[in-house]
Scaffold this motif. Structure first.
Motif, short mmCIF file in Angstrom:
data_model
loop_
_atom_site.label_atom_id
_atom_site.label_comp_id
_atom_site.label_asym_id
_atom_site.label_seq_id
_atom_site.Cartn_x
_atom_site.Cartn_y
_atom_site.Cartn_z
N UNK A 292 0.83 -1.21 0.00
CA UNK A 292 0.00 0.00 0.00
C UNK A 292 0.87 1.25 0.00
N UNK A 293 0.25 2.38 -0.33
CA UNK A 293 0.92 3.68 -0.14
C UNK A 293 0.63 4.20 1.26
N UNK A 294 -0.52 3.79 1.79
CA UNK A 294 -0.97 4.40 3.04
C UNK A 294 -1.88 3.45 3.83
N UNK A 295 -1.62 3.35 5.13
CA UNK A 295 -2.56 2.66 6.02
C UNK A 295 -3.28 3.74 6.84
N UNK A 296 -4.61 3.71 6.79
CA UNK A 296 -5.38 4.64 7.63
C UNK A 296 -5.98 3.84 8.79
N UNK A 297 -5.57 4.18 10.00
CA UNK A 297 -6.07 3.47 11.18
C UNK A 297 -7.08 4.36 11.90
N UNK A 298 -8.16 3.74 12.32
CA UNK A 298 -9.22 4.47 13.00
C UNK A 298 -8.88 4.56 14.49
N UNK A 299 -9.10 5.75 15.04
CA UNK A 299 -8.86 5.91 16.48
C UNK A 299 -9.89 5.10 17.27
N UNK A 300 -9.44 4.46 18.34
CA UNK A 300 -10.33 3.64 19.17
C UNK A 300 -10.93 4.48 20.29
N UNK A 301 -12.05 4.00 20.88
CA UNK A 301 -12.58 4.71 22.05
C UNK A 301 -11.50 4.75 23.14
N UNK A 302 -11.36 5.87 23.79
CA UNK A 302 -10.24 6.03 24.72
C UNK A 302 -10.56 5.49 26.12
N UNK A 303 -11.09 4.29 26.19
CA UNK A 303 -11.39 3.69 27.50
C UNK A 303 -10.84 2.27 27.53
N UNK A 304 -10.53 1.78 28.73
CA UNK A 304 -10.07 0.41 28.91
C UNK A 304 -8.96 0.06 27.93
N UNK A 305 -9.11 -1.10 27.29
CA UNK A 305 -8.08 -1.56 26.35
C UNK A 305 -7.97 -0.66 25.11
N UNK A 306 -9.03 0.10 24.84
CA UNK A 306 -9.00 1.03 23.71
C UNK A 306 -7.85 2.02 23.85
N UNK A 307 -7.57 2.42 25.07
CA UNK A 307 -6.45 3.34 25.32
C UNK A 307 -5.11 2.70 24.96
N UNK A 308 -4.97 1.43 25.32
CA UNK A 308 -3.71 0.73 25.01
C UNK A 308 -3.57 0.57 23.50
N UNK A 309 -4.67 0.24 22.83
CA UNK A 309 -4.62 0.09 21.37
C UNK A 309 -4.25 1.44 20.74
N UNK A 310 -4.88 2.53 21.20
CA UNK A 310 -4.53 3.86 20.66
C UNK A 310 -3.06 4.19 20.88
N UNK A 311 -2.54 3.80 22.05
CA UNK A 311 -1.13 4.07 22.33
C UNK A 311 -0.23 3.35 21.32
N UNK A 312 -0.54 2.08 21.03
CA UNK A 312 0.27 1.33 20.05
C UNK A 312 0.13 1.96 18.67
N UNK A 313 -1.12 2.34 18.31
CA UNK A 313 -1.35 2.91 16.97
C UNK A 313 -0.67 4.27 16.82
N UNK A 314 -0.66 5.03 17.91
CA UNK A 314 0.01 6.33 17.88
C UNK A 314 1.50 6.14 17.57
N UNK A 315 2.07 5.12 18.17
CA UNK A 315 3.49 4.84 17.92
C UNK A 315 3.72 4.29 16.52
N UNK A 316 2.74 3.47 16.05
CA UNK A 316 2.85 2.93 14.68
C UNK A 316 2.80 4.06 13.66
N UNK A 317 2.04 5.12 14.01
CA UNK A 317 1.84 6.22 13.07
C UNK A 317 2.86 7.35 13.23
N UNK A 318 3.72 7.23 14.25
CA UNK A 318 4.67 8.32 14.48
C UNK A 318 5.67 8.39 13.33
N UNK A 319 6.15 9.60 13.08
CA UNK A 319 7.14 9.73 11.98
C UNK A 319 8.51 10.08 12.52
#
Ligand code: TXA
Ligand code: MG
Length: 319
Positions: A292-319
């Motif tokens: 792909x040229x681009x992966x678009x990841x959807x932000x998760x609800x910021x509660x419970x495990x959703x916060x942990x998933x967002x944290x990993x995705x934030x790092x995956x998306x960091x430049x």
């Protein structure tokens, strides 16, 4: 290619002779070595291309074994261990002097957990020593949740992968430490802050950049696909903004029908955060293989495990 096997004896033989072996855990696969073998520990850092300032997690077989690696263990640590071990919770405690500086990156603390995986528990019970094991991926890339992911990373540079099937939890352990008998979360992971607080009361959250101490932000990039990744609230809008790109989507529960999208991963059709976490890295690996040229990841609800998933995705998306 590494040998992929479920024969624990083969792992025992290699680990007992200063070699490193990939092992399954409930969170992600680990790259394991004897904590008392400097040769093995060095091999882990070399194979992962991990900077020496980033310490490793020690995996022990039981709560009783904790005193072999840690000192001055506060009562709250035993309470937490009773509640969550074996399981995806890592505790940072004062280290025994025999734990090498290589494992702890020169800190006077050691990170330790009892993993909840039948094969690895059986392995630990048959070894004379605990296992240091970081996630079995090159530094900075997506963590592996299957033996195949590990093999794709290291090929013939790794001798053996103990195959324990796909990791059921799918994201890393939560890391906590203690100050004045109060728990502090250092890394968000597969046990949510809510889970911990419901058992032991209020905890502080100080997630630092795991890969500090380099300049702020510099090494935030972690768990990252090779493909450029964006973490966004409005997926439709971001698709529209990228009309000529080959796009892949990483979505929580609802599929998106759009002719401009080439690959799509829905992590949990029923909106179950636990299921989403367990599918996260496999989905990222698949998207990364889609050219792909681009992966678009959807932000998760910021509660419970959703916060942990967002944290990993934030790092995956960091430049
Ligand atoms: O789920 C997991 O924790 C997996 C499986 C294999 O157990 N392991 C894992 O290891 O995620 P790794 O190396 O990818 O991440 C270990 C983290 C690092 O970010 C490191 O900074 C932190 O643990 N850590 C290790 N020792 C520490 C210490 N003494 N103080 C603070 N953080 C520490
Ligand atoms: Mg890691």
């Amino acid at each position: 290619m590494a040998e992929i096997t479920n024969q624990i004896e083969k792992a025992i033989a290699l680990l007992s002779s200063n070699e490193i072996v990939a092992i399954p855990t409930e969170t992600v696969y680990g790259l394991a070595g004897n904590i008392y073998s400097e040769t093995a520990i060095k091999k882990i850092f070399e194979l992962k291309k991990r900077p020496l300032f980033n310490p490793l997690i020690v995996h022990i077989k039981s709560i009783e074994a904790l005193k072999d690696v840690a000192l001055d263990i506060p009562p709250i640590a035993y309470k937490v261990a009773e509640l969550f071990w074996p399981g995806p919770l890592t505790m940072v405690l004062k280290k025994q002097s025999k734990i090498s500086d290589l494992i702890t990156a020169g800190k006077n603390t050691v990170a330790v957990r009892v993993p909840n995986h039948p094969q690895t528990l059986s392995l630990l019970n048959q070894l004379e020593f605990p296992l240091a094991a970081p996630s079995a991926n090159p530094f900075g890339s997506i963590s592996p949740t299957t033996a195949k992911h590990v093999d794709a990373y290291f090929k013939e540079d790794l001798k053996l992968i103990l195959d324990g099937g796909p990791c059921t939890v799918g994201i890393e352990s939560t890391i906590i430490g203690f100050e004045n008998n109060q728990a502090i979360i250092y890394r968000l992971g597969s046990i949510s802050q809510d889970d911990i607080e419901s058992k032991i009361g209020k905890v502080k959250l100080i997630t630092v950049d795991e890969t500090a101490p380099v300049a702020p932000g510099m090494l935030l990039k972690h768990y990252a696909p090779k493909t450029t990744t964006l973490l966004v609230k409005d997926v439709h809008k971001t698709i529209a903004q990228n009309p000529h790109k080959k796009i892949g989507l990483l979505l929580f529960k609802d599929a998106i029908i759009d002719t401009n999208v080439s690959c799509e991963e829905v992590l949990s059709k029923t909106g179950d955060l636990r299921e989403a976490a367990s599918n996260l890295y496999s989905a990222l690996h698949r998207l990364d293989d889609c050219h792909l040229d681009l992966i678009i990841a959807e932000q998760f609800p910021d509660t419970g495990l959703g916060r942990s998933i967002n944290d990993k995705l934030k790092r995956a998306a960091a430049v």
